[in-house]
Design an enzyme around this catalytic site. Structure first.
Site, PDB file in Angstrom:
ATOM      1  N   HIS A  19      -2.855  21.271 -23.985  1.00 32.09           N
ATOM      2  CA  HIS A  19      -2.728  19.862 -24.334  1.00 32.09           C
ATOM      3  C   HIS A  19      -1.272  19.563 -24.639  1.00 32.09           C
ATOM      4  CE1 HIS A  19      -3.397  16.049 -26.388  1.00 32.09           C
ATOM      5  NE2 HIS A  19      -4.537  16.026 -25.744  1.00 32.09           N
ATOM      6  N   ASP A  32     -12.128  18.416 -23.331  1.00 32.60           N
ATOM      7  CA  ASP A  32     -12.854  18.404 -22.066  1.00 32.60           C
ATOM      8  C   ASP A  32     -13.532  19.715 -21.738  1.00 32.60           C
ATOM      9  OD1 ASP A  32     -12.403  15.763 -21.252  1.00 32.60           O
ATOM     10  OD2 ASP A  32     -10.329  16.255 -20.804  1.00 32.60           O
TER      11      ASP A  32
END
Ligand code: CMC
Length: 435
Positions: A306, A363
């Protein structure tokens, strides 16, 4: 006392103010840099650039903290609903019972989609991706509801916001039904936001849908976790497009397009596709880990890494629990969840992933949850989009009220040819010309 940073260019010293946020994070204010020094900054991907001040969402990527309007995501996931969280994001405070009731009534009032829009849906090719359809349909809302607010104080801003929150959910379910050639199911006044969505997706004249509270709760948590994430790619797109003072529908439509990408919201679909590929490969995760580490191979472990979180994404931790609860309720055992667990275990011990601070992101587990709900894989990112709406709308509203508002217009460092003359066609050497 105001803190400053010193910048020395060509022997001359400039003092730049340091702006301090409520959680102590600091940024150098360079808004007068070019005017005073003639220089700009270069920051590809804006990884070091703050584009605005915002009072909506706080995240600390090193510590794995996420808060909406100051409230930790863990508390919202445990106690709130998506509707209440949307109210919080949009208005800055948790609603009273009366305010929440009024908000829910308004959402219900705006839940129907103009019947003429159905024709639009029906004319998209059957295989069109739902994110492309959604982004076009949201833009088309402007034509169906032409009345736009005069200012941010205008009551129409509230109407437009609730219209979007409610209708996008209806349109998502509608596009699914139409893509299957099934009868569209209309929203119902007696159902909550999430239950209504599931009913519109799965109710049918031959088999009525039985609403299960555990699934409704899971969906609420899923949407709460996605509701905002400060200046991510799609939110930045909404703010950038919105900065041209375009209408809210067009700005949200651009956010949906940005979210579609596999490096952003499209990752939930990409994760399940990757897990299925591993499954087809006898569940052996090692070749995939090896490929992810190979610099010559563009493959990445989807659902890992991320831009901001350099530790475990707090949303992934919550989502993993939701997955377990929902699969238990459905008495399902999903082999993909086992593969995901194996992948996570190996990756978290691997020096490459440790050194690069690569941890599971939200996710990584959402695809498994959505699959358990019965959501088709090409609708996964649409589910993310419904969740992100309160964030996009709140950020747009904050931006149009910002006294420091400016048209977004980044600069560049030009690296092309120096000035040269136009060459007439007859004098051009074709062997030298590129394309
Ligand atoms: N698998 C393997 N290597 C990776 C991965 C990954 N998933 N993510 C980053 N890296 C490596 C990358 O190769 C680079 O290595 P090196 O420095 O040795 O060249 C280093 O880590 C930094 O990568 P980056 O692309 O410069 O970092 P970023 O901050 O721009 O990337 C990211 C953030 C999310 C685009 C990236 O981690 C990624 O592509 N992840 C997979 C896609 C994904 O899961 N996206 C969902 C993000 S969460 C949902 C949302 O909020 O949108």
């Amino acid at each position: 006392m105001e803190q400053t940073a010193k910048l020395i260019v060509d022997g001359k010293t400039y003092e730049l103010p340091i702006v301090v946020g409520t959680e102590g994070e600091r940024g150098i204010d360079i808004s007068r840099l070019r005017q005073e020094t003639g220089l700009i900054t270069l920051d590809p991907g804006y990884a070091n650039t703050g584009s605005c001040k915002s009072g909506i969402t706080f995240m600390d990527g090193e510590k794995g903290i996420l808060r909406y309007r100051g409230i930790p995501i863990e508390q919202l996931a445990e106690h709130s609903t998506f509707t209440e969280t949307a109210y919080l994001l949009l208005n800055g405070e948790l609603p009273t019972r009366e305010q929440l009731t009024n908000f829910s009534i308004l959402l219900n009032d705006h839940s129907l989609v103009h019947e003429d829009m159905r024709e639009f849906f029906e004319n998209f090719p059957r295989r069109a991706h739902p994110m492309g359809i959604l982004s076009s349909m949201v833009n088309a809302l402007r034509a169906f509801y032409p009345q736009l607010p005069e200012s941010s104080e205008d009551e129409n801003v509230n109407v437009m916001s609730t219209r979007l929150l409610s209708k996008v959910r209806t349109m998502a379910a509608m596009s699914y039904k139409i893509s299957k050639g099934h009868k569209v199911v209309y929203p119902r006044h007696d159902l909550t936001y999430a239950a209504n969505f599931l009913n519109m997706m799965f109710d049918s004249p031959v088999l009525p849908y039985r609403i299960d509270e555990v699934l409704v709760e899971g969906l609420n948590v899923f949407w709460i976790l996605h509701a905002d994430h400060e200046q991510n790619c799609s939110t930045a797109a909404v703010r950038l497009v919105g900065s041209a003072r375009v209408n809210l529908y067009a700005a949200i439509s651009s956010g949906i397009s940005a979210l579609w990408g596999p490096l952003h919201g499209g990752a939930n679909q990409a994760v399940v596709e990757m897990l299925k590929e591993i499954q087809a490969n006898n569940g052996d995760v090692k070749p995939f880990i090896k490929r992810a580490k190979d610099k010559k191979d563009p493959f990445r472990l989807m659902g890992f890494g991320h831009r901001v979180y350099k530790t475990y994404d707090p949303r992934a931790r919550i989502m993993k629990k939701v997955c377990d609860k929902v699969l238990n309720r459905l008495k399902q055992k999903d082999e993909l969840l086992d593969i995901a667990g194996k992948l996570e275990e190996i990756a978290l011990k691997d020096p490459y992933f440790i050194d690069h601070n690569l941890y599971p992101n939200v996710d990584f587990y959402t695809g498994i949850f959505l699959q358990a709900l019965g959501i088709p894989i090409n609708m996964f990112t649409v589910m993310f989009a419904i969740g992100r709406l309160p964030g996009w709308i709140s950020q747009w509203r904050e931006s149009i009220d910002d006294p420091q508002w400016k048209l977004h217009r980044p600069r560049q460092i030009y690296t092309g040819s120096k000035e040269r003359d136009y060459v007439p066609m007859k004098d051009r050497n074709s062997s030298k010309g590129k394309p």
